[in-house]
Design a protein around this motif. Structure first.
Motif, PDB file in Angstrom:
ATOM      1  N   HIS A   5       0.931  -1.206  -0.078  1.00 12.88           N
ATOM      2  CA  HIS A   5      -0.020   0.059   0.145  1.00 12.88           C
ATOM      3  C   HIS A   5       0.963   1.346  -0.120  1.00 12.88           C
ATOM      4  N   THR A   6       0.393   2.257  -0.846  1.00 10.28           N
ATOM      5  CA  THR A   6       1.082   3.343  -0.736  1.00 10.28           C
ATOM      6  C   THR A   6       0.682   4.476  -0.347  1.00 10.28           C
ATOM      7  N   LEU A   7      -0.897   4.488  -0.544  1.00  7.09           N
ATOM      8  CA  LEU A   7      -1.637   5.898  -0.081  1.00  7.09           C
ATOM      9  C   LEU A   7      -3.196   5.229   0.703  1.00  7.09           C
ATOM     10  N   CYS A   8      -3.454   4.265   0.231  1.00  8.10           N
ATOM     11  CA  CYS A   8      -4.905   3.931   0.839  1.00  8.10           C
ATOM     12  C   CYS A   8      -5.007   2.576   1.033  1.00  8.10           C
ATOM     13  N   ARG A   9      -6.241   2.184   1.793  1.00  8.19           N
ATOM     14  CA  ARG A   9      -6.590   0.727   1.883  1.00  8.19           C
ATOM     15  C   ARG A   9      -7.065  -0.091   0.750  1.00  8.19           C
ATOM     16  N   THR A  10      -6.814  -1.331   0.743  1.00  5.80           N
ATOM     17  CA  THR A  10      -7.094  -1.871  -0.216  1.00  5.80           C
ATOM     18  C   THR A  10      -8.622  -2.154  -0.150  1.00  5.80           C
ATOM     19  N   VAL A  11      -9.407  -2.040  -1.255  1.00  2.56           N
ATOM     20  CA  VAL A  11     -10.672  -2.496  -1.383  1.00  2.56           C
ATOM     21  C   VAL A  11     -10.980  -3.559  -2.534  1.00  2.56           C
ATOM     22  N   LEU A  12     -11.173  -4.796  -1.881  1.00  2.00           N
ATOM     23  CA  LEU A  12     -11.292  -5.827  -2.767  1.00  2.00           C
ATOM     24  C   LEU A  12     -12.690  -6.248  -3.080  1.00  2.00           C
ATOM     25  N   GLN A  71      -0.610  -0.523  -4.362  1.00  4.81           N
ATOM     26  CA  GLN A  71      -1.795   0.348  -4.619  1.00  4.81           C
ATOM     27  C   GLN A  71      -1.490   1.853  -4.205  1.00  4.81           C
ATOM     28  N   PHE A  72      -2.239   2.725  -5.210  1.00  3.42           N
ATOM     29  CA  PHE A  72      -2.076   4.110  -4.922  1.00  3.42           C
ATOM     30  C   PHE A  72      -3.448   4.839  -5.161  1.00  3.42           C
ATOM     31  N   THR A  90     -23.458  20.610 -10.474  1.00  3.12           N
ATOM     32  CA  THR A  90     -22.830  21.656 -11.559  1.00  3.12           C
ATOM     33  C   THR A  90     -21.214  21.885 -11.161  1.00  3.12           C
ATOM     34  N   GLY A  91     -20.475  22.366 -12.115  1.00  2.00           N
ATOM     35  CA  GLY A  91     -19.078  22.660 -11.881  1.00  2.00           C
ATOM     36  C   GLY A  91     -18.157  21.344 -11.719  1.00  2.00           C
ATOM     37  N   VAL A  92     -17.026  21.644 -11.321  1.00  2.00           N
ATOM     38  CA  VAL A  92     -16.013  20.431 -11.040  1.00  2.00           C
ATOM     39  C   VAL A  92     -16.333  19.972  -9.705  1.00  2.00           C
ATOM     40  N   VAL A  93     -16.416  18.648  -9.663  1.00  2.00           N
ATOM     41  CA  VAL A  93     -16.620  17.807  -8.586  1.00  2.00           C
ATOM     42  C   VAL A  93     -15.426  16.741  -8.616  1.00  2.00           C
ATOM     43  N   PRO A  94     -14.554  17.114  -7.396  1.00  2.00           N
ATOM     44  CA  PRO A  94     -13.562  16.378  -7.110  1.00  2.00           C
ATOM     45  C   PRO A  94     -13.748  14.950  -6.928  1.00  2.00           C
ATOM     46  N   TYR A  95     -12.866  14.049  -6.981  1.00  2.00           N
ATOM     47  CA  TYR A  95     -12.809  12.544  -6.664  1.00  2.00           C
ATOM     48  C   TYR A  95     -11.625  11.991  -6.565  1.00  2.00           C
ATOM     49  N   MET A  96     -11.541  10.778  -6.060  1.00  2.00           N
ATOM     50  CA  MET A  96     -10.175  10.207  -6.012  1.00  2.00           C
ATOM     51  C   MET A  96     -10.439   8.687  -6.821  1.00  2.00           C
ATOM     52  N   ARG A  97      -9.157   8.504  -7.365  1.00  2.00           N
ATOM     53  CA  ARG A  97      -9.191   7.009  -8.099  1.00  2.00           C
ATOM     54  C   ARG A  97      -8.163   6.392  -7.568  1.00  2.00           C
ATOM     55  N   LYS A  98      -8.617   4.867  -7.423  1.00  2.00           N
ATOM     56  CA  LYS A  98      -7.614   4.108  -6.889  1.00  2.00           C
ATOM     57  C   LYS A  98      -7.001   3.390  -8.039  1.00  2.00           C
ATOM     58  N   VAL A  99      -5.789   2.919  -8.006  1.00  2.00           N
ATOM     59  CA  VAL A  99      -5.225   2.030  -8.770  1.00  2.00           C
ATOM     60  C   VAL A  99      -4.345   1.076  -8.378  1.00  2.00           C
ATOM     61  N   TRP A 100      -4.224  -0.256  -8.794  1.00  2.00           N
ATOM     62  CA  TRP A 100      -3.715  -1.267  -8.330  1.00  2.00           C
ATOM     63  C   TRP A 100      -2.489  -1.706  -9.511  1.00  2.00           C
ATOM     64  N   VAL A 101      -1.123  -1.954  -9.231  1.00  2.00           N
ATOM     65  CA  VAL A 101      -0.278  -2.239 -10.117  1.00  2.00           C
ATOM     66  C   VAL A 101       0.064  -3.830  -9.814  1.00  2.00           C
ATOM     67  N   TYR A 102      -0.165  -4.669 -10.651  1.00  2.00           N
ATOM     68  CA  TYR A 102       0.544  -6.094 -10.224  1.00  2.00           C
ATOM     69  C   TYR A 102       1.818  -6.465 -11.447  1.00  2.00           C
ATOM     70  N   VAL A 103       2.694  -6.670 -10.528  1.00  2.00           N
ATOM     71  CA  VAL A 103       3.980  -7.092 -10.990  1.00  2.00           C
ATOM     72  C   VAL A 103       4.454  -8.474 -10.817  1.00  2.00           C
ATOM     73  N   PRO A 104       4.463  -9.348 -11.838  1.00  2.00           N
ATOM     74  CA  PRO A 104       4.721 -10.912 -11.564  1.00  2.00           C
ATOM     75  C   PRO A 104       6.112 -10.844 -10.993  1.00  2.00           C
ATOM     76  N   LYS A 186       6.389   4.766 -11.701  1.00  2.00           N
ATOM     77  CA  LYS A 186       7.373   5.141 -10.530  1.00  2.00           C
ATOM     78  C   LYS A 186       6.786   4.544  -9.368  1.00  2.00           C
ATOM     79  N   GLU A 187       5.635   4.305  -9.014  1.00  2.00           N
ATOM     80  CA  GLU A 187       5.201   3.674  -7.699  1.00  2.00           C
ATOM     81  C   GLU A 187       5.580   2.245  -7.749  1.00  2.00           C
TER      82      GLU A 187
END
Length: 338
Positions: A5-12, A71-72, A90-104, A186-187
């Motif tokens: 984990h780099t920034l957030c908890r895992t959501v499975l 995960q980041f 209306t207008g800009v609505v902020p959000y967060m996007r989770k990403v998982w990178v699998y490296v064998p 990078k992550e």
């Protein structure tokens, strides 16, 4: 599987996977079994179900090397492509996007690794990753990485997810290329191939349509596609005059009227999928849309495999959990590591 984990908890979230596809007969309202070739890797139309069994590849055996998952989180404030929208706001609505990178585990540091992108990535963490561990170890697919990307949230017209996945253009592919992949490199301390033949993309529902869109508009980046219950219907918002029927345009106009592209496409739809009882005029019948996608791909000479799942529903987890290993094997057929 090792998760870092780099920034957030895992959501499975469970979703997918495999076993073998069998050819069966079908009546006039169902797809005709494919006759393009014999054997496990034949192109064509196939019918499975109505009972399903989880693929053995979901359970990673003792001694199989486990890949590392990093995960980041990506914040919308940092995006130049998608600042953020939401339904009924209306207008800009902020959000967060989770990403998982699998490296064998078999990855050799510093080399350029082929990979697959998964839309709605959190839903594939518990299925795609163990299957990759198994298939790579058994040398049934190349040594590949995976980038599992969540959408920006919401669903359908007016949502951030709808904007990303249902838009018929090259915008999302560009977003992944310029914002997601550099951050993932990078992550996870990994290098991704730039060879389009070594890049696959997958998803279900609108995420599936998005996967096809990535390859259709950017075959210089992606050439292998895998979709479940693909939303090849009219769900694009805002309306684009270049594609007024949204993703329905693929089988209605774009594929039939374009020169073939160097794509390999595996697609599935379920018997009781979304809009299965709606008429053609609705432009919102997933079964009809996917059946026509298969027909259009066949007519233009594409390598394609169309799977019709009896007794199943939209992005039915039973189907994914049975078919994903063979789907991945089929999609990666013919790849030669440079």
């Amino acid at each position: 599987m090792i998760i870092r984990h780099t920034l957030c908890r895992t959501v499975l979230a469970a979703v997918t996977v495999a076993v073998s596809l069998t050819i069966s007969s079908a009546d006039d309202s169902k797809p005709v079994p494919g006759k393009a070739a014999d054997g496990k890797w034949a192109d064509g139309d196939f019918t499975i179900g109505p009972t399903y069994t989880n693929a053995a590849e979901l359970a990673v055996k003792d001694g199989v090397p486990r890949g590392v998952v990093t995960q980041f989180v990506m914040n919308s404030e940092d995006s130049k492509v998608y600042p953020g929208i939401a339904k009924n706001r209306t207008g800009v609505v902020p959000y967060m996007r989770k990403v998982w990178v699998y490296v064998p585990k078999q990855y050799v540091a510093g080399t350029a690794v082929p990979f697959i992108i998964a839309q709605d990535g959190g839903g594939y963490v518990k299925t795609l990753i163990p299957i990759l561990d198994t298939l790579i170890h058994e040398q049934r697919i190349p040594v590949i990485a995976a980038i599992l990307i969540d959408s920006g949230g919401g669903d359908a017209q007016g949502s951030q997810r709808g904007l990303e996945y249902d838009t018929v253009s090259d915008v999302y592919a560009g977003f992944v290329e310029t914002e997601v992949l550099p951050r993932a490199c990078k992550e996870a301390n990994v290098k991704f191939t730039t060879d389009p033949d070594g890049r696959a993309t997958m998803g279900g529902s609108s995420g599936g349509a998005c996967a096809f869109t990535m390859a259709w508009f950017r075959p210089d980046l992606y050439r292998r596609v895998l979709t479940y219950s693909g939303t090849y219907v009219n769900q694009q918002s805002p309306v684009n005059p270049m594609s007024p029927h949204g993703a329905w345009e693929y089988h209605e106009n774009l594929i039939p009227k374009s020169e073939p592209k160097p794509l390999r496409v595996w697609l599935e739809v379920s018997e009781n999928d979304n809009g299965s009882n709606r008429d053609e005029a609705s432009l919102h019948n997933w079964v009809l849309a996917n059946q026509r996608m298969a027909a259009a791909l066949k007519a233009k000479g594409y390598h394609y495999r169309y799977v019709f799942a009896k007794g199943a529903r939209h992005t039915d987890g039973r189907v994914t959990r049975q078919t994903l290993p063979e789907a991945l094997e089929w999609v990666w057929q013919g790849y030669k590591n440079p």
